[in-house]
Design a protein around this motif. Structure first.
Motif, PDB file in Angstrom:
ATOM      1  N   ARG A 100       0.900  -1.278  -0.089  1.00 26.68           N
ATOM      2  CA  ARG A 100       0.005   0.126  -0.088  1.00 26.68           C
ATOM      3  C   ARG A 100       0.826   1.178  -0.017  1.00 26.68           C
ATOM      4  NH1 ARG A 100      -5.154  -1.130   1.042  1.00 26.68           N
ATOM      5  NH2 ARG A 100      -5.720   1.257   1.550  1.00 26.68           N
ATOM      6  N   PHE A 101       2.001   1.120  -0.353  1.00 27.82           N
ATOM      7  CA  PHE A 101       3.002   2.331  -0.289  1.00 27.82           C
ATOM      8  C   PHE A 101       2.690   3.295  -1.179  1.00 27.82           C
ATOM      9  CE2 PHE A 101       6.828   4.659  -1.505  1.00 27.82           C
ATOM     10  CZ  PHE A 101       7.437   4.715  -0.122  1.00 27.82           C
ATOM     11  N   GLU A 102       2.055   3.377  -2.434  1.00 20.97           N
ATOM     12  CA  GLU A 102       1.575   4.424  -3.254  1.00 20.97           C
ATOM     13  C   GLU A 102       0.507   5.117  -2.683  1.00 20.97           C
ATOM     14  OE1 GLU A 102       1.258   3.098  -7.143  1.00 20.97           O
ATOM     15  OE2 GLU A 102       3.098   2.570  -7.772  1.00 20.97           O
ATOM     16  N   THR A 103      -0.520   4.391  -2.138  1.00 23.82           N
ATOM     17  CA  THR A 103      -1.413   4.992  -1.393  1.00 23.82           C
ATOM     18  C   THR A 103      -1.212   5.767  -0.424  1.00 23.82           C
ATOM     19  OG1 THR A 103      -2.974   3.058  -2.209  1.00 23.82           O
ATOM     20  CG2 THR A 103      -3.727   4.504  -0.496  1.00 23.82           C
ATOM     21  N   LYS A 112       3.060  17.480  13.501  1.00 26.42           N
ATOM     22  CA  LYS A 112       2.257  16.373  14.151  1.00 26.42           C
ATOM     23  C   LYS A 112       0.795  16.499  14.293  1.00 26.42           C
ATOM     24  CE  LYS A 112       4.954  16.443  17.827  1.00 26.42           C
ATOM     25  NZ  LYS A 112       5.141  16.068  19.288  1.00 26.42           N
ATOM     26  N   ASP A 113       0.357  17.765  14.297  1.00 28.89           N
ATOM     27  CA  ASP A 113      -1.218  18.158  14.656  1.00 28.89           C
ATOM     28  C   ASP A 113      -1.846  17.982  12.922  1.00 28.89           C
ATOM     29  OD1 ASP A 113      -1.150  18.143  17.259  1.00 28.89           O
ATOM     30  OD2 ASP A 113      -1.216  20.306  17.306  1.00 28.89           O
ATOM     31  N   THR A 114      -0.988  17.795  11.984  1.00 30.95           N
ATOM     32  CA  THR A 114      -1.592  17.702  10.698  1.00 30.95           C
ATOM     33  C   THR A 114      -2.620  16.525  10.519  1.00 30.95           C
ATOM     34  OG1 THR A 114       0.117  16.613   9.976  1.00 30.95           O
ATOM     35  CG2 THR A 114       0.175  18.569   9.573  1.00 30.95           C
ATOM     36  N   SER A 115      -2.191  15.583  11.596  1.00 33.69           N
ATOM     37  CA  SER A 115      -3.172  14.474  11.496  1.00 33.69           C
ATOM     38  C   SER A 115      -4.376  14.670  12.209  1.00 33.69           C
ATOM     39  CB  SER A 115      -2.456  13.495  12.476  1.00 33.69           C
ATOM     40  OG  SER A 115      -2.390  13.904  13.817  1.00 33.69           O
ATOM     41  N   LEU A 116      -4.811  15.949  12.591  1.00 28.95           N
ATOM     42  CA  LEU A 116      -6.039  16.028  13.018  1.00 28.95           C
ATOM     43  C   LEU A 116      -7.378  16.358  11.928  1.00 28.95           C
ATOM     44  CD1 LEU A 116      -5.294  18.215  16.268  1.00 28.95           C
ATOM     45  CD2 LEU A 116      -6.016  15.728  16.055  1.00 28.95           C
ATOM     46  N   VAL A 117      -6.699  16.544  10.896  1.00 25.95           N
ATOM     47  CA  VAL A 117      -7.538  17.003   9.549  1.00 25.95           C
ATOM     48  C   VAL A 117      -8.424  15.767   9.183  1.00 25.95           C
ATOM     49  CG1 VAL A 117      -5.825  18.575   8.575  1.00 25.95           C
ATOM     50  CG2 VAL A 117      -5.848  16.299   7.810  1.00 25.95           C
ATOM     51  N   LEU A 118      -8.155  14.730   9.899  1.00 22.11           N
ATOM     52  CA  LEU A 118      -9.082  13.593   9.469  1.00 22.11           C
ATOM     53  C   LEU A 118     -10.621  14.058  10.161  1.00 22.11           C
ATOM     54  CD1 LEU A 118      -9.630  10.534   8.867  1.00 22.11           C
ATOM     55  CD2 LEU A 118      -9.003   9.869  11.118  1.00 22.11           C
ATOM     56  N   ILE A 119     -10.506  14.839  10.840  1.00 24.33           N
ATOM     57  CA  ILE A 119     -12.119  15.083  11.262  1.00 24.33           C
ATOM     58  C   ILE A 119     -13.007  15.852  10.478  1.00 24.33           C
ATOM     59  CG2 ILE A 119     -11.199  14.916  13.831  1.00 24.33           C
ATOM     60  CD1 ILE A 119     -11.511  17.934  13.916  1.00 24.33           C
ATOM     61  N   ILE A 120     -12.149  16.136   9.634  1.00 24.02           N
ATOM     62  CA  ILE A 120     -13.088  17.111   8.606  1.00 24.02           C
ATOM     63  C   ILE A 120     -12.861  16.201   7.237  1.00 24.02           C
ATOM     64  CG2 ILE A 120     -12.757  19.193   9.604  1.00 24.02           C
ATOM     65  CD1 ILE A 120     -10.552  19.946   7.672  1.00 24.02           C
ATOM     66  N   GLY A 121     -12.767  15.249   7.155  1.00 21.31           N
ATOM     67  CA  GLY A 121     -12.742  14.295   5.924  1.00 21.31           C
ATOM     68  C   GLY A 121     -11.459  14.373   4.793  1.00 21.31           C
ATOM     69  N   LEU A 122     -10.246  14.747   5.437  1.00 18.51           N
ATOM     70  CA  LEU A 122      -8.999  15.113   4.791  1.00 18.51           C
ATOM     71  C   LEU A 122      -8.241  13.771   5.173  1.00 18.51           C
ATOM     72  CD1 LEU A 122      -8.086  18.735   4.731  1.00 18.51           C
ATOM     73  CD2 LEU A 122      -9.294  17.492   2.738  1.00 18.51           C
ATOM     74  N   PHE A 123      -7.885  13.093   4.218  1.00 14.30           N
ATOM     75  CA  PHE A 123      -7.010  11.689   4.656  1.00 14.30           C
ATOM     76  C   PHE A 123      -5.448  12.164   4.505  1.00 14.30           C
ATOM     77  CE2 PHE A 123     -11.137  10.146   4.059  1.00 14.30           C
ATOM     78  CZ  PHE A 123     -11.316   8.882   4.814  1.00 14.30           C
ATOM     79  N   ASP A 124      -4.898  12.396   5.534  1.00 18.23           N
ATOM     80  CA  ASP A 124      -3.216  12.574   5.655  1.00 18.23           C
ATOM     81  C   ASP A 124      -2.763  11.041   5.974  1.00 18.23           C
ATOM     82  OD1 ASP A 124      -4.434  12.082   8.479  1.00 18.23           O
ATOM     83  OD2 ASP A 124      -2.383  12.815   8.922  1.00 18.23           O
ATOM     84  N   LEU A 125      -1.261  11.129   6.107  1.00 16.70           N
ATOM     85  CA  LEU A 125      -0.613  10.089   6.396  1.00 16.70           C
ATOM     86  C   LEU A 125      -1.346   9.049   7.347  1.00 16.70           C
ATOM     87  CD1 LEU A 125       2.018   8.353   5.892  1.00 16.70           C
ATOM     88  CD2 LEU A 125       3.115   9.803   7.563  1.00 16.70           C
ATOM     89  N   LEU A 126      -1.429   9.447   8.418  1.00 13.39           N
ATOM     90  CA  LEU A 126      -1.909   8.549   9.466  1.00 13.39           C
ATOM     91  C   LEU A 126      -3.301   7.911   8.918  1.00 13.39           C
ATOM     92  CD1 LEU A 126      -1.688   7.138  12.116  1.00 13.39           C
ATOM     93  CD2 LEU A 126      -2.679   9.345  13.284  1.00 13.39           C
ATOM     94  N   ALA A 127      -4.315   8.861   8.498  1.00 11.17           N
ATOM     95  CA  ALA A 127      -5.550   8.337   8.167  1.00 11.17           C
ATOM     96  C   ALA A 127      -5.437   7.462   7.161  1.00 11.17           C
ATOM     97  CB  ALA A 127      -6.546   9.642   7.792  1.00 11.17           C
ATOM     98  N   ILE A 128      -4.581   7.645   5.960  1.00 12.68           N
ATOM     99  CA  ILE A 128      -4.596   6.513   4.918  1.00 12.68           C
ATOM    100  C   ILE A 128      -4.167   5.315   5.504  1.00 12.68           C
ATOM    101  CG2 ILE A 128      -3.064   6.257   3.233  1.00 12.68           C
ATOM    102  CD1 ILE A 128      -5.297   7.839   2.074  1.00 12.68           C
ATOM    103  N   ARG A 165      -4.734   4.265   8.312  1.00 14.73           N
ATOM    104  CA  ARG A 165      -5.848   3.621   9.398  1.00 14.73           C
ATOM    105  C   ARG A 165      -6.868   3.131   8.340  1.00 14.73           C
ATOM    106  NH1 ARG A 165      -7.863   7.757  13.832  1.00 14.73           N
ATOM    107  NH2 ARG A 165      -9.328   6.277  13.953  1.00 14.73           N
ATOM    108  N   ALA A 166      -7.069   3.879   7.096  1.00 11.58           N
ATOM    109  CA  ALA A 166      -8.014   3.298   6.341  1.00 11.58           C
ATOM    110  C   ALA A 166      -7.684   1.965   5.784  1.00 11.58           C
ATOM    111  CB  ALA A 166      -8.078   4.518   5.171  1.00 11.58           C
ATOM    112  N   GLY A 167      -6.215   1.845   5.484  1.00 13.56           N
ATOM    113  CA  GLY A 167      -5.788   0.542   5.082  1.00 13.56           C
ATOM    114  C   GLY A 167      -6.047  -0.300   5.822  1.00 13.56           C
ATOM    115  N   LEU A 168      -6.069  -0.409   7.152  1.00 17.53           N
ATOM    116  CA  LEU A 168      -6.179  -1.206   8.300  1.00 17.53           C
ATOM    117  C   LEU A 168      -7.479  -1.776   8.320  1.00 17.53           C
ATOM    118  CD1 LEU A 168      -4.356   0.475  11.316  1.00 17.53           C
ATOM    119  CD2 LEU A 168      -3.675  -1.523   9.828  1.00 17.53           C
ATOM    120  N   THR A 169      -8.633  -0.892   7.738  1.00 14.87           N
ATOM    121  CA  THR A 169     -10.004  -1.667   7.768  1.00 14.87           C
ATOM    122  C   THR A 169     -10.114  -2.484   6.456  1.00 14.87           C
ATOM    123  OG1 THR A 169     -10.837   0.493   6.233  1.00 14.87           O
ATOM    124  CG2 THR A 169     -10.797   0.704   8.765  1.00 14.87           C
ATOM    125  N   ASP A 170      -9.196  -2.601   5.705  1.00 16.59           N
ATOM    126  CA  ASP A 170      -9.468  -3.345   4.404  1.00 16.59           C
ATOM    127  C   ASP A 170      -9.378  -4.882   5.124  1.00 16.59           C
ATOM    128  OD1 ASP A 170      -9.180  -4.909   2.066  1.00 16.59           O
ATOM    129  OD2 ASP A 170      -7.448  -3.619   1.217  1.00 16.59           O
TER     130      ASP A 170
END
Length: 369
Positions: free
Chosen positions: A86-89, A304-320, A322-327
């Protein structure tokens, strides 16, 4: 008349200087410079080896590195196949595959600019810095967004991963520092209206959590603008982050300004310099030099706080990640995902910290009150 003293006793022999250098010299000077320190070093090294050996086995020695599916993982160690598959994603998010070469160009330009400005003795640093502040953002906008010069338009909702994290961090850092300097100067102004506006701005943004700022920027701000105005979600998040951290930056800079003796300002007045000349040539360079640790600390917190943008629907590094873990094909590999995300954040934050220490040593000229 010159008096000559003659000694009839031999001077006690002195120990020769320790000419050893390199790793052996460093170890002798810092870790084995006495019996007590040598024993403490050996005990500490043993405890670290005992504690870190299982981690080393899991992360490296027994880990699986090559493959495409979870069947390629043995289960004995870490499954880094999850990251490689999942590196490219993780890097590009949902950016169209056919247009990812544009992101690669931006990454290469950013790395080249940072290296050019960071490596000493390279020529034309002033022009390179000017291009980094003025030209590079324009080039990055046209390449990443597209829609011009025959490039495919890519809306920001398709951005994600590491590229989105770096975009938010870069814009936030570049925007918050000058705005914070202006706010710090305004808070120390003798004009009541300017000072009041700056104080209210700083205290308001410092008094609310960043999550609230992002939520208000995403949900509430569109209610106050005309419906025909398309206010991009990413742009709203960038403005909120920039305003939020500029308030903290203002207090850091204000601390540096207060550390400068008023005689510096009086000397500038005696030379006939205007307010902005005194600030730009005398006060601010000294103040910013003193607060380099605080400025970089704010930059690290912003990154480090860039990861908080997940709450408004933006998928940063950490959010991506986490999304892969739901696969369903990759369930059960949360540890590897979070370790990789933490490692990426650590690399960037540690690099900023080390470079700030280099700048401190380079600019250290002493400070007197």
């Amino acid at each position: 008349m010159t008096t000559t003293t003659v000694y009839d006793e031999m001077i006690e022999a002195r120990r020769p200087p320790d000419l050893r250098s390199g790793v052996a010299g460093w170890l002798r000077k810092n870790l084995f410079n006495g019996p007590v320190n040598s024993v403490i070093t050996i005990i500490t090294a043993g405890l670290m080896a005992w504690a870190l050996w299982p981690l080393l086995q899991w992360a490296v020695l027994q880990a699986d590195w090559i493959g495409q599916t979870r069947e390629d993982c043995s289960g004995e160690g870490a499954c880094w196949v999850f990251i490689s598959a999942r590196f490219e994603t993780i890097v590009y998010g949902f950016y169209p595959e056919a247009a990812r070469w544009r992101v690669d160009i931006i990454f290469a330009m950013l790395a080249a600019l940072i290296a050019w400005l960071a490596i000493p003795r390279l020529p034309a640093k002033r022009w390179v810095g000017l291009f980094a502040l003025v030209g590079f953002p324009v080039v990055a906008y046209f390449l990443l967004v597209g829609g011009h010069f025959g490039l495919m338009y890519v809306p920001t909702r398709e951005w994600g991963g590491l590229m989105l994290t770096l975009t938010i961090a870069t814009v936030g850092i570049v925007g918050s520092l000058p705005l914070g300097v202006i706010l710090a100067l305004g808070r120390r102004s003798k004009m009541p209206l300017v000072k009041s506006v700056c104080v209210v701005f700083i205290e308001f943004w410092r008094g609310v959590p960043l999550i609230t700022v992002l939520f208000m920027a995403s949900v509430m701000l569109p209610l106050f603008v005309p419906t025909e105005v398309d206010f991009d979600k990413l742009l709203r998040a960038l403005v909120g982050i920039m305003f939020f951290w500029s308030a903290y930056m203002a207090e850091v800079v204000r601390g540096g300004l207060q550390a400068i003796d008023k005689g510096q300002n009086e000397a500038g007045q005696a030379l006939g310099l205007s307010y902005w000349q005194r600030m730009g040539l005398i006060i601010l360079p000294q103040a910013l030099k003193l607060v380099i640790p605080g400025i970089v600390n704010t930059f690290i917190a912003l990154f480090k706080d860039t990861s908080l943008v997940l709450i408004i629907g933006l998928f940063d590094l950490l959010a991506i990640v986490r999304a892969g873990l739901t696969d369903p094909n990759w369930l059960g590999f949360a540890t590897e995902g979070y370790v990789f995300a933490a490692l990426v954040f650590w690399v960037f934050c540690f690099s900023m910290s080390r470079y700030s220490q280099y700048i401190e040593r380079k600019l250290h000229t002493g400070h007197r009150r």
